[in-house]
Design an enzyme around this catalytic site. Structure first.
Site, PDB file in Angstrom:
ATOM      1  N   ASP A 227       0.765  -1.129  -0.041  1.00 60.39           N
ATOM      2  CA  ASP A 227      -0.033  -0.138   0.028  1.00 60.39           C
ATOM      3  C   ASP A 227       0.866   1.544   0.137  1.00 60.39           C
ATOM      4  O   ASP A 227       0.617   2.311  -0.611  1.00 60.39           O
ATOM      5  CB  ASP A 227      -1.064   0.002   1.164  1.00 60.39           C
ATOM      6  CG  ASP A 227      -0.509  -0.277   2.486  1.00 60.39           C
ATOM      7  OD1 ASP A 227       0.674  -0.806   2.604  1.00 60.39           O
ATOM      8  OD2 ASP A 227      -1.125  -0.338   3.364  1.00 60.39           O
ATOM      9  N   ASP A 255      -0.021  -1.345 -13.679  1.00 62.09           N
ATOM     10  CA  ASP A 255      -0.837  -0.383 -14.356  1.00 62.09           C
ATOM     11  C   ASP A 255      -0.742   1.137 -13.635  1.00 62.09           C
ATOM     12  O   ASP A 255      -0.831   1.898 -14.431  1.00 62.09           O
ATOM     13  CB  ASP A 255      -2.424  -0.856 -13.875  1.00 62.09           C
ATOM     14  CG  ASP A 255      -3.039  -1.703 -15.005  1.00 62.09           C
ATOM     15  OD1 ASP A 255      -2.190  -2.387 -15.816  1.00 62.09           O
ATOM     16  OD2 ASP A 255      -4.329  -1.781 -15.439  1.00 62.09           O
TER      17      ASP A 255
HETATM   18 MG    MG Z   1      -2.857  -5.976 -15.588  1.00 61.16          MG
END
Ligand code: MG
Ligand code: IPM
Length: 366
Positions: A227, A255
């Site tokens: 995190d 991403d």
């Molecule tokens: Mg992916």
């Protein structure tokens, strides 16, 4: 040299972006005196439509006999596509997972690099990205939650779904070695990302990574909880060189890392095993909303082809020529729509082009 490439264009924008990567590879072959043969194989929805499954065993056998696989993208719009009204193990994504597992592609390298020319496309504030950033995410690709036992069953009158996250020492060691080896060729820093404050698998991960680190005294090892890593990528992306992490964390963080480069359409990836063989694909998805419109950004796929030249064929000079051509056309102002800056006042200097024109312009510079 002669190379046999299996092309799996897949779905959505896949065929359009693969065509441009092939154009570039053909030019490289012509200029540097190599010969390339291609074999086309169906994967994802395209394979479901013909064979009723997203990747056949025959397709895998053909891939195994090739030198490398060039993959486009798989999947469609789950809300409307019939590919998502069949059993989960027959859907497009299952084909990709089958490919990764059957070819033992345990190491997924995804680089996130901010081109100077694309700084305006980066959503982060200028003072955060002033010196750019250049990192590689080394993601474990054949273990963890993706391949653990799973089930959905009724227990005590309640439908219960279970997924399991499991790693053994060997799986962690071999990806850690890839991570450190990658760092040795770069800035010699590994950030190992885990969730050690909660998960047993992360505690083992950290222990094994520390053992592997002993063999790489020149590399600085740092641990980071996932995190916090998600936050640090936005706060201070230039602190990273190699991010080493397990399958699911790597999926999510890659991403995120791609978005801060300006567009997911810029990010190449290589999925490797212990041999020279690899599957090369853009990190982005099939983008069904823009498929067939000729506007998709082919750069991630072209840069994936450059990774293929480097990792599977050992052609460093050729690989660099492709990367330099990409940089050059960005410098000259060529942009697909995803990397046009939001501030339209800058657009006068830029040329918006479609998929094919982008591929052709890059090819001309090789
Ligand atoms: Mg992916
Ligand atoms: C990726 C994709 C895949 C993954 C999907 C399509 C199964 O998101 O390559 O990152 O989750 O690994």
């Amino acid at each position: 040299m002669t190379f046999n490439i299996v092309c799996m264009s897949g779905d959505g924008i896949g065929p359009e972006i693969i065509a441009e990567a092939k154009r570039v590879l053909n030019k490289v072959a012509e200029k540097y005196g190599h010969s390339i043969t291609y074999k086309n194989i169906l994967i994802g929805g395209a394979s479901i439509d013909v064979y009723g499954e997203p990747l056949t065993d025959e397709a895998i056998e053909i891939a195994k006999t090739s030198d490398a696989v060039l993959l486009g993208s798989i999947g469609g719009n789950a809300a409307i596509s019939p590919w998502y009204r069949i059993a989960p193990e027959l859907r497009p994504e299952a084909g990709l997972l089958k490919l990764r597992k059957s070819l033992n592609l345990f190491a997924n390298l995804r680089s996130a690099y901010l081109y100077e020319e694309l700084q305006e496309a980066c959503p982060l504030r200028e003072n955060v990205i002033s010196d750019g950033f250049d990192m590689v995410i080394v993601r474990e690709l054949t273990g963890g939650l993706y391949f653990g036992e799973r089930s959905t069953k009724e227990m005590n009158g309640m439908i219960t779904a279970t997924d399991t996250l499991s790693y053994n020492e060997k799986e962690i060691r071999r990806i850690a070695v890839k991570g450190f080896e990658t760092a040795m060729k770069r800035k010699k820093k590994v950030t190992s990302v885990d969730k050690v404050n909660v998960l047993d698998s992360s505690r083992l991960w950290r222990k094994v990574v520390e053992e592997v680190a002993m063999d790489y005294p020149e590399v600085t090892l740092e641990h980071m909880i996932v995190d916090n890593c998600a936050m640090q990528l936005i706060k201070n992306p230039k602190q990273f060189d190699v991010i080493l992490t397990e399958n699911m964390f790597g999926d999510i963080l890659s991403d995120e890392a791609s978005m801060i480069t300006g567009s997911i359409g810029m990010l190449p990836s290589a999925s490797l095993n212990d041999t020279k063989f690899g599957v090369y694909e853009p990190s982005g998805g099939s983008a069904p909303d823009i498929a067939g419109k000729g506007i998709a950004n082919p750069i991630a796929t072209i840069l994936s082809a450059a990774m293929m030249l480097r990792y599977s064929f050992g052609l460093e000079k050729e690989s660099k020529a492709v990367e330099a051509a990409v940089k050059q056309i960005l410098k000259e102002g060529y942009r697909t729509v995803d990397i046009m800056p939001q501030d339209k006042s800058r657009c006068r200097f830029l040329k918006q082009v479609g998929t094919e024109d982008m591929g052709r312009s890059i090819t001309e510079y090789i």
